[in-house]
Design a protein around this motif. Structure first.
Motif, PDB file in Angstrom:
ATOM      1  N   GLY A  74       0.974  -1.228   0.027  1.00 37.07           N
ATOM      2  CA  GLY A  74       0.067   0.093  -0.010  1.00 37.07           C
ATOM      3  C   GLY A  74       0.816   1.423   0.262  1.00 37.07           C
ATOM      4  N   PHE A  75       1.822   1.313   0.891  1.00 38.27           N
ATOM      5  CA  PHE A  75       3.043   2.479   0.644  1.00 38.27           C
ATOM      6  C   PHE A  75       3.511   2.757  -0.703  1.00 38.27           C
ATOM      7  N   SER A  87      -4.013   1.830   8.159  1.00 34.17           N
ATOM      8  CA  SER A  87      -3.243   0.596   7.790  1.00 34.17           C
ATOM      9  C   SER A  87      -4.065  -0.190   7.303  1.00 34.17           C
ATOM     10  N   ILE A  88      -5.466  -0.524   7.638  1.00 34.98           N
ATOM     11  CA  ILE A  88      -6.470  -1.451   6.799  1.00 34.98           C
ATOM     12  C   ILE A  88      -6.646  -0.975   5.204  1.00 34.98           C
ATOM     13  N   TYR A  89      -6.758   0.435   5.069  1.00 33.52           N
ATOM     14  CA  TYR A  89      -6.807   0.799   3.852  1.00 33.52           C
ATOM     15  C   TYR A  89      -5.514   0.810   3.103  1.00 33.52           C
ATOM     16  N   LEU A  90      -4.382   0.962   3.603  1.00 34.91           N
ATOM     17  CA  LEU A  90      -3.095   0.449   2.852  1.00 34.91           C
ATOM     18  C   LEU A  90      -3.006  -0.905   2.682  1.00 34.91           C
ATOM     19  N   ALA A  91      -3.474  -1.829   3.445  1.00 39.72           N
ATOM     20  CA  ALA A  91      -3.246  -3.288   3.014  1.00 39.72           C
ATOM     21  C   ALA A  91      -4.308  -3.507   2.005  1.00 39.72           C
ATOM     22  N   ALA A  92      -5.541  -2.782   2.060  1.00 35.90           N
ATOM     23  CA  ALA A  92      -6.464  -3.061   0.687  1.00 35.90           C
ATOM     24  C   ALA A  92      -5.634  -2.382  -0.401  1.00 35.90           C
ATOM     25  N   LEU A  93      -5.160  -1.413  -0.544  1.00 37.75           N
ATOM     26  CA  LEU A  93      -4.429  -0.974  -1.697  1.00 37.75           C
ATOM     27  C   LEU A  93      -3.145  -1.849  -1.803  1.00 37.75           C
ATOM     28  N   GLY A  94      -2.464  -2.414  -1.059  1.00 35.30           N
ATOM     29  CA  GLY A  94      -1.606  -3.539  -1.276  1.00 35.30           C
ATOM     30  C   GLY A  94      -2.000  -4.591  -1.952  1.00 35.30           C
ATOM     31  N   TYR A 140      -8.506  -5.864 -12.465  1.00 39.11           N
ATOM     32  CA  TYR A 140      -8.024  -5.177 -11.264  1.00 39.11           C
ATOM     33  C   TYR A 140      -8.836  -4.186 -10.687  1.00 39.11           C
ATOM     34  N   LEU A 141      -9.729  -3.459 -11.589  1.00 38.47           N
ATOM     35  CA  LEU A 141     -10.670  -2.617 -11.101  1.00 38.47           C
ATOM     36  C   LEU A 141     -11.575  -3.384 -10.178  1.00 38.47           C
ATOM     37  N   ILE A 142     -11.987  -4.641 -10.347  1.00 38.85           N
ATOM     38  CA  ILE A 142     -12.894  -5.250  -9.433  1.00 38.85           C
ATOM     39  C   ILE A 142     -12.301  -5.513  -8.048  1.00 38.85           C
ATOM     40  N   ILE A 143     -10.966  -6.151  -8.076  1.00 42.65           N
ATOM     41  CA  ILE A 143     -10.477  -6.417  -7.030  1.00 42.65           C
ATOM     42  C   ILE A 143     -10.052  -5.170  -6.146  1.00 42.65           C
ATOM     43  N   SER A 144      -9.646  -4.173  -6.856  1.00 44.92           N
ATOM     44  CA  SER A 144      -9.389  -2.717  -5.985  1.00 44.92           C
ATOM     45  C   SER A 144     -10.821  -2.292  -5.272  1.00 44.92           C
ATOM     46  N   CYS A 145     -11.987  -2.439  -5.953  1.00 48.74           N
ATOM     47  CA  CYS A 145     -13.000  -1.936  -5.496  1.00 48.74           C
ATOM     48  C   CYS A 145     -13.439  -2.885  -4.382  1.00 48.74           C
ATOM     49  N   THR A 201     -13.656  -0.695   4.276  1.00 52.18           N
ATOM     50  CA  THR A 201     -14.401   0.367   4.927  1.00 52.18           C
ATOM     51  C   THR A 201     -15.367  -0.481   5.689  1.00 52.18           C
ATOM     52  N   TYR A 202     -15.651  -1.874   5.182  1.00 56.44           N
ATOM     53  CA  TYR A 202     -16.480  -2.672   6.304  1.00 56.44           C
ATOM     54  C   TYR A 202     -15.773  -2.969   7.504  1.00 56.44           C
ATOM     55  N   THR A 203     -14.531  -2.983   7.349  1.00 57.19           N
ATOM     56  CA  THR A 203     -13.844  -3.624   8.516  1.00 57.19           C
ATOM     57  C   THR A 203     -13.528  -2.332   9.401  1.00 57.19           C
ATOM     58  N   SER A 204     -13.323  -1.195   8.771  1.00 55.55           N
ATOM     59  CA  SER A 204     -13.053   0.178   9.711  1.00 55.55           C
ATOM     60  C   SER A 204     -14.305   0.573  10.093  1.00 55.55           C
TER      61      SER A 204
END
Length: 140
Positions: free
Chosen positions: A13-14, A68-75, A121-126, A133-136
């Motif tokens: 994610g970073f 960090s959850i969002y960074l993991a999702a971007l990762g 890629y778009l589907i996996i990213s979404c 968002t659900y987790t956070s």
């Protein structure tokens, strides 16, 4: 999820954020920064495989849980793009360069593969961002 997996995803994610910031304006300095960032990312990933944990990522993860959850999702999306876009693109670029060097016919780009991978890629990213968002915010 284990600490190692979280650290790998947060590291991805970073790298996603850094590569996104240096991607838009096309000039040689930002391209060099992007290549340097990829080399640093690859080295940090390689070291993480042996070390299993980075203290600065652990501190970041404890201090900024939602980020960090969002960074993991971007990762997740970043690793998908590295495996299915960057590596095949590098191999295709090498084949094109060798064909030009040898004076042979340039191989055609696999357009259907690129279209399908782009949509996946778009589907996996979404999905990963919806999961973050659900987790956070929603999950208790």
């Amino acid at each position: 999820m284990k600490t190692f997996a979280w650290h790998v995803l947060i590291l991805g994610g970073f790298f996603f954020i850094i590569s996104l910031l240096s991607f838009f304006p096309e000039n040689s300095i930002l391209t060099t920064i992007n290549i340097a960032a990829f080399i640093i990312f690859a080295l940090m990933f390689f070291i993480l495989c042996f070390k299993k944990k980075y203290n600065f990522i652990s501190r970041f993860q404890n201090k900024f849980t939602k980020t960090s959850i969002y960074l993991a999702a971007l990762g997740i999306g970043e690793y998908f793009s590295i495996i299915f876009i960057t590596i095949p693109g590098t191999i295709y670029g090498y084949k094109v360069a060798m064909a030009q060097y040898n004076g042979e016919e340039i191989p055609l780009a696999p357009i259907s593969y690129l279209n399908n991978i782009y949509y996946i890629y778009l589907i996996i990213s979404c999905i990963s961002l919806i999961w973050a968002t659900y987790t956070s915010f929603i999950k208790k």
